[in-house]
Design an enzyme around this catalytic site. Structure first.
Site, PDB file in Angstrom:
ATOM      1  N   GLY A   1       0.831  -1.197   0.000  1.00  0.00           N
ATOM      2  CA  GLY A   1       0.000   0.000   0.000  1.00  0.00           C
ATOM      3  C   GLY A   1       0.867   1.249   0.000  1.00  0.00           C
ATOM      4  O   GLY A   1       2.051   1.224  -0.362  1.00  0.00           O
ATOM      5  N   PHE A   2       0.307   2.359   0.458  1.00  0.00           N
ATOM      6  CA  PHE A   2       1.047   3.617   0.435  1.00  0.00           C
ATOM      7  C   PHE A   2       2.321   3.552   1.283  1.00  0.00           C
ATOM      8  O   PHE A   2       3.375   4.035   0.880  1.00  0.00           O
ATOM      9  CB  PHE A   2       0.152   4.757   0.922  1.00  0.00           C
ATOM     10  CG  PHE A   2      -0.927   5.141  -0.052  1.00  0.00           C
ATOM     11  CD1 PHE A   2      -0.603   5.847  -1.198  1.00  0.00           C
ATOM     12  CD2 PHE A   2      -2.243   4.800   0.176  1.00  0.00           C
ATOM     13  CE1 PHE A   2      -1.587   6.207  -2.108  1.00  0.00           C
ATOM     14  CE2 PHE A   2      -3.236   5.141  -0.728  1.00  0.00           C
ATOM     15  CZ  PHE A   2      -2.909   5.848  -1.871  1.00  0.00           C
ATOM     16  N   GLY A   3       2.225   2.968   2.485  1.00  0.00           N
ATOM     17  CA  GLY A   3       3.387   2.897   3.352  1.00  0.00           C
ATOM     18  C   GLY A   3       4.508   2.069   2.753  1.00  0.00           C
ATOM     19  O   GLY A   3       5.660   2.514   2.671  1.00  0.00           O
TER      20      GLY A   3
ATOM     21  N   GLU B   1     -18.947   9.505   0.468  1.00  0.00           N
ATOM     22  CA  GLU B   1     -18.615   9.468  -0.958  1.00  0.00           C
ATOM     23  C   GLU B   1     -19.437   8.428  -1.706  1.00  0.00           C
ATOM     24  O   GLU B   1     -19.968   8.690  -2.792  1.00  0.00           O
ATOM     25  CB  GLU B   1     -17.114   9.201  -1.111  1.00  0.00           C
ATOM     26  CG  GLU B   1     -16.273  10.405  -0.704  1.00  0.00           C
ATOM     27  CD  GLU B   1     -14.804  10.085  -0.531  1.00  0.00           C
ATOM     28  OE1 GLU B   1     -13.984  11.018  -0.573  1.00  0.00           O
ATOM     29  OE2 GLU B   1     -14.467   8.900  -0.336  1.00  0.00           O
TER      30      GLU B   1
ATOM     31  N   ASP C   1      -1.598   2.714   9.116  1.00  0.00           N
ATOM     32  CA  ASP C   1      -2.761   2.549   9.999  1.00  0.00           C
ATOM     33  C   ASP C   1      -2.454   1.716  11.232  1.00  0.00           C
ATOM     34  O   ASP C   1      -3.131   1.835  12.250  1.00  0.00           O
ATOM     35  CB  ASP C   1      -3.912   1.876   9.235  1.00  0.00           C
ATOM     36  CG  ASP C   1      -4.421   2.709   8.087  1.00  0.00           C
ATOM     37  OD1 ASP C   1      -3.919   3.830   7.904  1.00  0.00           O
ATOM     38  OD2 ASP C   1      -5.305   2.232   7.355  1.00  0.00           O
TER      39      ASP C   1
END
Length: 446
Positions: free
Chosen positions: A7-9, A169, A308
């Site tokens: 993921g992003f990390g 959203e 997270d």
């Protein structure tokens, strides 16, 4: 070193370790990086899978010191410094490490009511997005075949549990889809009459935003036709509806709906809970692991927990925290290699954004608060900037421009699958009935 999670990390950590003294292995169960903030747009047909995901092998094709492996981490041996992972065929393999970065992320939490997942999919993976897309569009198709009445109404009622950014959203997108995209495509039903119910236990939606922006979001949702039900908990989810219980103590209320989407709450993935036990580390109720100021696990300076899963200073569960955490872990490793002292991690809040519908979005950066068209433009710029890969950025912009010009959503395709495959389970299928499993061809039912 070994990074668990693409993921992003994990992505930003590996990118920053383009260093000849560091051999990096990136282990992920999906083999691709997912731009999760736009997952709901994939689920509602605006974007395709290719717009919001990119193969990790392609991502690191030019970074010679990084190899990527497909597998799910299941066991950590901190003494041998070894991680065991499962291949897709459920056979196992091991990966040794000198330094370990755990960026495995979180999964959807049903607050102890795991049975809800059967009828209320979450919004965390590409599989979730495809599942939700199929449920949303098929609900309209089934309603088209039914006569007017309660059964048809239940198929045209969509419930969203959770009033955070994802819930807001997706609720806005369903209403926009019903009133704009599908408005003139059916003969027996009026898609514009579809109800979207948004449930949340708080007193306002988007409670992490400033109250005035939260109020603007509520007004925009109401104008779209989303029905807001605040101060309530979803206490039951079943095939034909759900039950909500007001926090005020008022009587519970049932709602007939065939489509429930769950965006309320997250918890640590099973491997993260195993890590906490293996390292005798403290963790909170959601499974976030307590870390040192440099994001390493107490007593294990060779193991970092980022994103997270990092339980420190109330770090937010947002992509920006994961990115910054990944870059910080990489900086610490580079300092270790050169014999310098690590620095503590300091999260910089670069703001929050939420999309409601076309020309309606919110942006909050410190004291700066923007809503409406300006918020929408700023939201688009931010998301384009962080998409991985030039082709993804260009194709996403082109798709958005086409969507602005015309109501059509070009990525609405969904497949019902084969009735004899276990993966093809839907809320209207006999597979969802207790004890009912249709046999595969040539196989006698047990």
């Amino acid at each position: 070193m070994l990074i668990i999670g693409g993921g992003f990390g994990g992505l930003f950590c590996a990118r920053r370790l383009d260093h000849p003294a560091v051999d990096v292995t990136l282990l992920d169960r999906a083999a691709g990086h997912l731009f999760q903030p736009l997952l709901y747009q994939c689920a509602t047909g605006t974007l395709s899978i290719g717009h919001i995901s990119r193969p990790l092998r392609e991502q690191f094709a030019r970074q010679a010191n990084v190899r990527t492996l497909l597998g799910e981490a299941v066991h950590l041996d901190p003494v041998e410094r070894r991680v065991t992972a499962l291949r897709p065929d459920e056979t196992s393999f091991t990966v040794d490490y000198d330094v370990l970065v755990i960026a495995a992320g979180m999964q959807q939490s049903y607050m102890g009511n795991e049975q809800f997942a059967r009828w209320a999919p979450g919004m965390k993976t590409l599989d979730d997005a495809m599942n939700i897309r199929q449920r949303l569009f098929t609900a309209f198709e089934i309603a088209e075949t039914l006569p007017p009445g309660p059964e048809r109404d239940s198929w045209l009622t969509f419930a969203v549990a959770g009033g955070g950014p994802t819930g807001v959203e997706v609720a806005g997108q369903i209403r926009e889809m019903a009133t704009r995209t599908l408005a003139n495509e059916f003969h027996s039903i009026e898609p514009e009459e579809a109800r979207v119910l948004l449930f949340d236990g708080g007193t306002r939606v988007l409670k992490t935003f400033a109250p005035d922006l939260s109020d603007k979001a509520a007004a925009a949702l109401t104008e779209l036709g989303v029905e807001l039900h605040l101060g309530v908990h979803v206490t039951d989810v079943r095939q034909d509806g759900l039950t909500v219980t007001p926090k005020s103590g008022a009587p519970s209320q049932d709602y007939a709906t065939r489509t429930v989407l769950w965006t309320a709450g997250v918890e640590a993935v099973p491997f993260a809970r195993h890590v906490a036990e293996a390292l005798d580390a403290k963790s909170d109720k959601a499974g976030r692991i307590t870390v040192e100021p440099d994001l390493s696990v107490p007593g294990h300076p060779e193991i970092f927990v980022i994103g997270d899963l990092a339980g420190r200073d109330k770090l937010p569960g947002v992509a920006e925290n994961a990115m910054q955490g990944g870059m910080h872990a990489a900086a610490c490793i580079r300092r270790d290699v050169t014999g310098r002292r690590r620095k503590p991690y300091r999260y910089r809040d670069l703001g929050s954004a939420a999309y409601i519908s076309r020309r309606r979005a919110l942006l909050q950066v410190g004291p700066i608060k923007v809503a409406g068209v300006l918020g929408w433009l700023a939201w688009g710029f931010i998301h384009i900037a962080f998409l991985t890969g030039l082709s993804n950025r260009v194709s996403t912009v082109a798709t958005w421009l086409a969507t602005i010009a015309r109501p059509t959503r070009y990525h609405r395709a969904f497949m019902l699958g084969s009735a004899d495959e276990h993966e093809a389970r839907y809320t209207w299928s006999s597979w969802d009935q207790d004890g009912v499993r249709p046999p595969r061809p040539g196989i006698t039912k047990a």
